[in-house]
Design an enzyme around this catalytic site. Structure first.
Site, mmCIF file in Angstrom:
data_model
loop_
_atom_site.group_PDB
_atom_site.id
_atom_site.type_symbol
_atom_site.label_atom_id
_atom_site.label_comp_id
_atom_site.label_asym_id
_atom_site.label_seq_id
_atom_site.Cartn_x
_atom_site.Cartn_y
_atom_site.Cartn_z
ATOM 1 N N HIS A 220 0.891 -1.085 -0.105
ATOM 2 C CA HIS A 220 0.034 0.099 -0.032
ATOM 3 C C HIS A 220 0.823 1.315 0.161
ATOM 4 O O HIS A 220 2.095 1.095 0.324
ATOM 5 C CB HIS A 220 -0.923 0.135 1.193
ATOM 6 C CG HIS A 220 -0.165 0.185 2.697
ATOM 7 N ND1 HIS A 220 0.438 -1.073 3.188
ATOM 8 C CD2 HIS A 220 0.185 1.268 3.264
ATOM 9 C CE1 HIS A 220 1.261 -0.426 4.185
ATOM 10 N NE2 HIS A 220 0.650 0.671 4.552
ATOM 11 N N ASP B 136 0.596 5.120 2.065
ATOM 12 C CA ASP B 136 -0.078 5.619 3.123
ATOM 13 C C ASP B 136 -0.736 6.754 2.585
ATOM 14 O O ASP B 136 -0.363 7.694 1.830
ATOM 15 C CB ASP B 136 1.070 6.333 4.113
ATOM 16 C CG ASP B 136 1.332 5.108 4.697
ATOM 17 O OD1 ASP B 136 1.143 3.903 4.731
ATOM 18 O OD2 ASP B 136 2.555 5.325 5.453
ATOM 19 N N HIS C 131 4.867 0.299 0.438
ATOM 20 C CA HIS C 131 5.587 -0.498 1.259
ATOM 21 C C HIS C 131 4.618 -1.701 1.778
ATOM 22 O O HIS C 131 3.326 -1.544 1.695
ATOM 23 C CB HIS C 131 6.152 0.607 2.424
ATOM 24 C CG HIS C 131 5.227 1.178 3.108
ATOM 25 N ND1 HIS C 131 4.435 2.430 2.623
ATOM 26 C CD2 HIS C 131 4.335 1.024 4.364
ATOM 27 C CE1 HIS C 131 3.533 2.803 3.530
ATOM 28 N NE2 HIS C 131 3.567 2.177 4.520
ATOM 29 N N ARG D 39 5.140 6.162 14.034
ATOM 30 C CA ARG D 39 5.282 6.760 12.796
ATOM 31 C C ARG D 39 4.497 8.303 12.806
ATOM 32 O O ARG D 39 3.651 8.567 13.164
ATOM 33 C CB ARG D 39 4.305 5.961 11.857
ATOM 34 C CG ARG D 39 4.432 6.320 10.383
ATOM 35 C CD ARG D 39 3.571 5.528 9.150
ATOM 36 N NE ARG D 39 2.420 6.077 9.144
ATOM 37 C CZ ARG D 39 1.499 5.622 8.321
ATOM 38 N NH1 ARG D 39 1.464 4.517 7.974
ATOM 39 N NH2 ARG D 39 0.280 6.139 8.415
HETATM 40 C C1 SIN Z 1 3.052 1.159 7.671
HETATM 41 O O1 SIN Z 1 3.451 2.264 7.827
HETATM 42 O O2 SIN Z 1 2.265 0.720 7.109
HETATM 43 C C2 SIN Z 1 3.779 0.389 8.805
HETATM 44 C C3 SIN Z 1 5.315 -0.387 8.279
HETATM 45 C C4 SIN Z 1 5.977 -1.153 9.291
HETATM 46 O O3 SIN Z 1 5.390 -1.271 10.404
HETATM 47 O O4 SIN Z 1 7.085 -1.581 8.936
#
Ligand code: SIN
Length: 276
Positions: free
Chosen positions: A96, A98, A251, A266
């Site tokens: 996906h 973000d 990612h 995050r």
């Molecule tokens: C995400 O922002 O999708 C999480 C990425 C992660 O936890 O490595």
């Protein structure tokens, strides 16, 4: 002295000789430029408190508060990406990008490792400039002028994907309605590079077509974009920070550490409207 090394031929860069907690001015501009071009940058052995994490994001240019992940009372700017040792589902365990469901999508994210499993829990990125570039010319022509609709409702709604899992009650924002339309091929707002801007998590259909009509082409694009030559992979260690560009990359957070906790902080960086 800042040094860089590619993470893979198609995606990502490791940056050495930088303290993110102190980076500003020309040093910050150089980091920005690396991330715009490589999609994701990894920094090892960083010491970044929650306050320094927030201050760095504000120096970058602004924070988009995530509507779904748990926040902490002390630092509501920080979204907590958490899997406890008892949970079996992780957050972000599918390709996906973000916030593509926002009409002005987030520029990128800064992820700081806080609690790591003894092994596993890596994150993969895929570079959508490399993916676009390696499409056959006929496909590039076919995509010209196409737009696509993105939403997060099927993921976060009360009957959505996470509600069926043990992440359901940990998340917020189930009542929200999202939807945005973006060109299928965008130009990076800073570099001008052409990027494939559809993703398996949030892109539902092409404008003027149903989901069923859209799926064959969407799935062809997804299969192409996730080819290994467009990807890089980061193994997290204490002190690792990754910063990525959401326009340039997808990612995927690996969920291969059952029985262990993983917690990441995050911050999502504000972006701008996208154009072809
Ligand atoms: C995400 O922002 O999708 C999480 C990425 C992660 O936890 O490595």
């Amino acid at each position: 002295m800042m040094e860089t090394a590619a993470l893979s031929p198609g995606c990502g860069v490791e940056v050495k000789g930088v303290s993110l907690a102190e980076a500003q001015g020309e040093r910050l501009d150089a980091i920005r430029d690396l991330i715009y071009r490589h999609g994701v940058a990894v920094f090892r052995d960083q010491s970044v408190s929650p306050e320094e994490h927030i201050a760095f994001a504000n120096r970058w240019g602004g924070i988009d508060i995530n509507n779904y992940f748990p926040l902490t009372d002390e630092h509501p700017e920080i979204a907590v990406v958490r899997k406890t040792e008892d949970q079996t589902t992780n957050i972000g365990g599918g390709w996906h990008t973000d916030h593509s469901y926002d009409q002005v999508p987030a520029m990128g994210s800064i992820l700081v490792a806080r609690t790591l499993p003894p092994a596993g829990g890596d994150t993969l990125w895929a570079h959508m400039g490399a993916a676009y570039e390696s499409l056959p010319d006929e496909m590039k022509t076919k995509l010209e002028g196409l737009e696509a609709f993105h939403t997060a409702d099927h993921i976060y709604a009360p009957d959505g994907l996470y509600a069926q899992t043990d992440q359901g009650t940990a998340l917020r924002g189930q009542e929200l309605k999202t939807g945005a339309t973006h060109p299928v091929v965008i130009r990076h707002p800073q570099t001008g590079q052409k990027l494939l801007y559809v993703n398996p998590g949030f892109t539902m259909h092409f404008t003027g077509m149903t989901r069923e009509e859209s799926l064959p082409l969407l799935q062809e694009l997804f299969a192409h974009a996730m080819k290994p030559q467009h990807q890089c992979r980061v193994e997290w260690k204490p002190g690792t920070v990754a910063i990525w560009d959401n326009r340039t990359t997808w990612h995927y957070a690996m969920n291969d550490y059952q029985g262990h906790a993983r917690e990441m902080h995050r911050i999502t960086l504000s972006g701008e409207a996208l154009a072809a």
